[in-house]
Motif scaffolding. Sequence first.
Motif, PDB file in Angstrom:
ATOM      1  N   LEU A 138       0.834  -1.200   0.000  1.00 37.05           N
ATOM      2  CA  LEU A 138       0.000   0.000   0.000  1.00 37.05           C
ATOM      3  C   LEU A 138       0.872   1.255   0.000  1.00 37.05           C
ATOM      4  O   LEU A 138       0.566   2.242  -0.687  1.00 37.05           O
ATOM      5  N   ILE A 139       1.964   1.215   0.742  1.00 32.86           N
ATOM      6  CA  ILE A 139       2.893   2.357   0.753  1.00 32.86           C
ATOM      7  C   ILE A 139       3.482   2.545  -0.639  1.00 32.86           C
ATOM      8  O   ILE A 139       3.560   3.671  -1.154  1.00 32.86           O
ATOM      9  N   ALA A 140       3.886   1.437  -1.278  1.00 29.37           N
ATOM     10  CA  ALA A 140       4.462   1.532  -2.622  1.00 29.37           C
ATOM     11  C   ALA A 140       3.456   2.099  -3.619  1.00 29.37           C
ATOM     12  O   ALA A 140       3.772   2.993  -4.414  1.00 29.37           O
ATOM     13  N   ARG A 141       2.220   1.582  -3.586  1.00 29.89           N
ATOM     14  CA  ARG A 141       1.194   2.035  -4.523  1.00 29.89           C
ATOM     15  C   ARG A 141       0.886   3.517  -4.325  1.00 29.89           C
ATOM     16  O   ARG A 141       0.710   4.277  -5.275  1.00 29.89           O
ATOM     17  N   GLU A 142       0.812   3.956  -3.057  1.00 29.40           N
ATOM     18  CA  GLU A 142       0.525   5.355  -2.767  1.00 29.40           C
ATOM     19  C   GLU A 142       1.625   6.265  -3.305  1.00 29.40           C
ATOM     20  O   GLU A 142       1.346   7.309  -3.905  1.00 29.40           O
ATOM     21  N   MET A 143       2.863   5.867  -3.126  1.00 34.68           N
ATOM     22  CA  MET A 143       3.969   6.710  -3.585  1.00 34.68           C
ATOM     23  C   MET A 143       4.066   6.727  -5.105  1.00 34.68           C
ATOM     24  O   MET A 143       4.444   7.737  -5.703  1.00 34.68           O
ATOM     25  N   LEU A 144       3.711   5.611  -5.742  1.00 33.62           N
ATOM     26  CA  LEU A 144       3.637   5.596  -7.202  1.00 33.62           C
ATOM     27  C   LEU A 144       2.572   6.573  -7.692  1.00 33.62           C
ATOM     28  O   LEU A 144       2.804   7.356  -8.620  1.00 33.62           O
ATOM     29  N   ASP A 145       1.400   6.513  -7.057  1.00 35.49           N
ATOM     30  CA  ASP A 145       0.296   7.345  -7.515  1.00 35.49           C
ATOM     31  C   ASP A 145       0.471   8.812  -7.145  1.00 35.49           C
ATOM     32  O   ASP A 145      -0.198   9.677  -7.712  1.00 35.49           O
ATOM     33  N   ARG A 146       1.348   9.102  -6.206  1.00 35.18           N
ATOM     34  CA  ARG A 146       1.680  10.491  -5.888  1.00 35.18           C
ATOM     35  C   ARG A 146       2.821  11.003  -6.768  1.00 35.18           C
ATOM     36  O   ARG A 146       3.228  12.156  -6.657  1.00 35.18           O
ATOM     37  N   GLY A 147       3.384  10.135  -7.598  1.00 33.26           N
ATOM     38  CA  GLY A 147       4.475  10.553  -8.467  1.00 33.26           C
ATOM     39  C   GLY A 147       5.797  10.699  -7.758  1.00 33.26           C
ATOM     40  O   GLY A 147       6.738  11.284  -8.293  1.00 33.26           O
ATOM     41  N   GLU A 148       5.918  10.150  -6.547  1.00 37.07           N
ATOM     42  CA  GLU A 148       7.154  10.307  -5.779  1.00 37.07           C
ATOM     43  C   GLU A 148       8.180   9.239  -6.108  1.00 37.07           C
ATOM     44  O   GLU A 148       9.361   9.393  -5.807  1.00 37.07           O
ATOM     45  N   ARG A 824       9.319  18.852  -6.762  1.00 32.24           N
ATOM     46  CA  ARG A 824      10.315  18.182  -5.938  1.00 32.24           C
ATOM     47  C   ARG A 824      11.666  18.339  -6.613  1.00 32.24           C
ATOM     48  O   ARG A 824      11.845  17.978  -7.770  1.00 32.24           O
ATOM     49  N   GLU A 825      12.615  18.927  -5.886  1.00 31.76           N
ATOM     50  CA  GLU A 825      13.988  19.099  -6.383  1.00 31.76           C
ATOM     51  C   GLU A 825      14.004  19.779  -7.750  1.00 31.76           C
ATOM     52  O   GLU A 825      14.703  19.372  -8.671  1.00 31.76           O
ATOM     53  N   GLY A 826      13.170  20.802  -7.893  1.00 32.14           N
ATOM     54  CA  GLY A 826      13.160  21.583  -9.126  1.00 32.14           C
ATOM     55  C   GLY A 826      12.310  21.002 -10.232  1.00 32.14           C
ATOM     56  O   GLY A 826      12.116  21.653 -11.264  1.00 32.14           O
ATOM     57  N   ASN A 827      11.802  19.793 -10.075  1.00 31.08           N
ATOM     58  CA  ASN A 827      10.966  19.175 -11.099  1.00 31.08           C
ATOM     59  C   ASN A 827       9.508  19.190 -10.658  1.00 31.08           C
ATOM     60  O   ASN A 827       9.190  18.872  -9.514  1.00 31.08           O
ATOM     61  N   THR A 828       8.630  19.570 -11.585  1.00 38.14           N
ATOM     62  CA  THR A 828       7.200  19.624 -11.290  1.00 38.14           C
ATOM     63  C   THR A 828       6.483  18.516 -12.048  1.00 38.14           C
ATOM     64  O   THR A 828       6.673  18.372 -13.268  1.00 38.14           O
ATOM     65  N   ARG A 829       5.676  17.766 -11.337  1.00 39.20           N
ATOM     66  CA  ARG A 829       4.885  16.694 -11.941  1.00 39.20           C
ATOM     67  C   ARG A 829       3.414  17.052 -11.773  1.00 39.20           C
ATOM     68  O   ARG A 829       2.956  17.340 -10.668  1.00 39.20           O
ATOM     69  N   LEU A 830       2.679  17.042 -12.906  1.00 35.72           N
ATOM     70  CA  LEU A 830       1.255  17.353 -12.877  1.00 35.72           C
ATOM     71  C   LEU A 830       0.443  16.068 -12.862  1.00 35.72           C
ATOM     72  O   LEU A 830       0.727  15.132 -13.609  1.00 35.72           O
TER      73      LEU A 830
END
Length: 944
Positions: A138-148, A824-830
Amino acid sequence: MNAPVAEFYPGNLVSARGREWIVLPESTTDTLRLRPLGGGEKDESLIYLPLERQPVGPATFPWPTVEQARNHSASQLLMDALQLKLRSGAGPFRSFGNIAVEPRAYQLVPLLMAMKQSTVRLLIADDVGIGKTIEGSLIAREMLDRGEIQRMAVLCPPHLCEQWQRELEERFHIQAVVVRTSSATRLERDLPPGTSVFDAHPFTVVSLDYIKSERRREAFQRFCPEFVIVDEAHTCTQGGQGRQQRYQLLKGLAENTQRHMVLLTATPHSGDEDAFFNLLGLLRTDFTQLKDLPPSARTDLREDLSRHFVQRRRPDIAEWQDSSMFPDRKTAEITYRLTGAWGQLFNDVLDYARELVERSEGKGQREQRMNWWAALALLRCISSSPQAAVNALRTRLKSGQQEDDDLSLEELEAQASERVMDGLDDALSTDDIEPAAQTEDTARLQDLIAAADKLAGAANDPKLAKLYDHLQGLVKEGFQPVVFCRYIATAHYLADFLRGKFKHATVKAVTGELTPGEREAAVAELGDTEQRILVATDCLSEGINLQSLFTAVVHYDLSWNPTRHEQREGRVDRFGQQAKEVRSTMLYGEDNPVDGAVLQVILRKAESIRKELGVLVPMPDDEGKLTQALLNAVLLRKHNTVGKQAQIGFDFGEPAQQIETAWQSAREKAAKNRSIFAQRRLKPEDVLPEWRKSAAVLGGPEEVQRFVIRAMSKLGAGLEAYKSHFKAPLGELPLALKERLAAEGMAGTIRIDFKQPAAQGAVLIQRTHPLVAALADTLLEQALDSQNEDADGVARAGAAFVGNVTLKTTVLLLRLRHQLSVTREGNTRLMLCEETVAVSAAGTAGLAELSLNEARTLLGTEAVRNMPPVIRDRHIQQAVESLPGWQGALEDIAKARAQALLADHRRVREAAEARGSYQVTASLPVDVMGVYVLVPAQPTREPT
């Protein structure tokens, strides 16, 4: 030449190729990733703007019209379709729209802990069966879907690879490849030179035994994904060579302070203090200091550790007050006596084993060790079954070519220990082949073999007879039992006998003779039967979950390691078990000195400590030396013969006292560590509001069942009730929908269930199942199709006389689209977030947002009486004409929802501010999906 292309963002509406689309993430200036307004993931398309004949331009969402009015009862169906097709939900958790499991609220605790860390470092040490796989995934899926993160790897023991691969795909829609010795070459074959399999495949499940070697370890560290889950993490601490290699691998990965790591283990502390603190050091290097710091200096570091370490036992889960989570485990002990020919044979074998040991006294170390292992093998096998004893007596213990070859002696010791003993807690044995016990070929040995051969069957085998009696009772009470034994020969011996006795049950033996995939298939086949009995060796005591098919465990052979007992029972008594009660039975010989030693000195002591501390304390065995000393005492004490009460009357002397001392030390360490690491756990009140908010946004099992039943009926393929579930005639659906489901492997009439676990032979239908997605997409397409004239179709507009409103009430069903940007770190993900919202205006009042329950109540209300079409159309037309005047209020609602979404994300992922920021922007104008007018029913005039 085409005009310069406009810039579009996720959530924007565009017109292209004669239809309207929603812009999705991963679009660029030149390439748009699009989804049709009424379509789903299957309908997504890529458009390369410079090659388009007609320019792509902005579009607006069409309002409902009077012509789209339908039966009022279809209004709620549209709401359910919208809600259940959401994948990029706007709740505080991005992942909930993309998982095929409904996690319990307590399983969100590790997720919330992870979200509060900028770099996730967690040790999840929950008890067996609580759901660590779900928590880590669940942690992995959440971070994938947050683009992190974009890539992840699961490191696990080789026998768990396929289970992890299946869990990730079926429950979390993450398609991972297995990387182990047998598959790595194939995966690398077609890659360009210098390309790593971990770059080519973003999601991998990697065998720890494959990756731990120095050459592979260094390569993996170079290309390792940014998110790593380590299962059975306690096997990766410093110790023997294999453990040392695994530890060096993880230590190297942990040195990258930006890498997210989630460690999973049910036994974080196996009695080795250094190993435990090395494990904590993988989370943060300074946590190793806790080992030596005085109590007064631990407070701050302990508080820090509590944010990275979560350990719950069954009693800890009780505070969540969810009675559906775990069954009531009832334990029992049943005994047999070694009577008649069986008792005589046991004494003869015991005498022969003693002679083997005594004869080798004063001889070389090699012969002494060989005879000792042969004697112990005889005791283990004769205690298991006649067939195991026969196999042991017929298998020669090879001596090797050189009597002074120390390496050969080491290999002999390792193999014998693996097959006779049960292993240590970080490496429990799964070798179920009978150990060799033949060191000579004599007439006496042949007599023992012949005598054991004659004992097969309940008439001469009191242990087998007792099992049969007990299983009869379990089956009669409706239980589905698993019988665990130590050796392959015993498993087949039991299965052959039970097949002849239980004519109406399917009996299957599963042993280490089968590959992991074959074991899973064999177990799955039992799901098609009404009554089943599984006989298994310990190859199934870890790795394959049995809770959906079985409700009882019988320990036919006592394990010599208490952790193994807990693992066996944990296959059945675990998260997802629907039975209210499971049974666990321990079978032993009351006058068997081997069983007596194991029971009295090992198993009973472990159980008493577990009850006292609430923690399973691993056997403090000093690499197996204490157990060997105990069994040596059994072997050499002449008075330990059949006829004595095993658990009461035997005196095991100095070895028993040594084990008692070791247990006491282990108990004190465990109690001390429970005190040191007692943590400030998240409580239900910290978690439940977040869980309820996300569940409300997306819809749960009740919404899924209601939607599928009504959608199938609306499409001409009504469900048929069948026992406790349903039959779904997919062949009666419209052709396009039927073809889409056939491509997913669903055709004809199938059985479906909405509760977990699904009924035998039925498919579990949850919100992300392809059937739900296909039905939702189809109904939404029909609703938005202006050419669709189905009078009984899905309603975008409607009006009805109802009895639960006192003022004329207009309900608007909205789809809100938000752009979520993560910098994050200068990169923007929409990213795109979507949600379904209902608002209402009663009488002359302004628009007010409705809760989902309020919206369902209003839209689900049945009409009290028919409304003539002309009156219906007038009410709808008035509502549609009001939309322009409501536009400002709708935009204010959308902006307020965007700010609430931003607050949700910041609250849940508060630590992200350390490495970046969130921004949420509402995509305007708002999509008005449906307009429904509820008119108070006029009271019926009483006749005079």
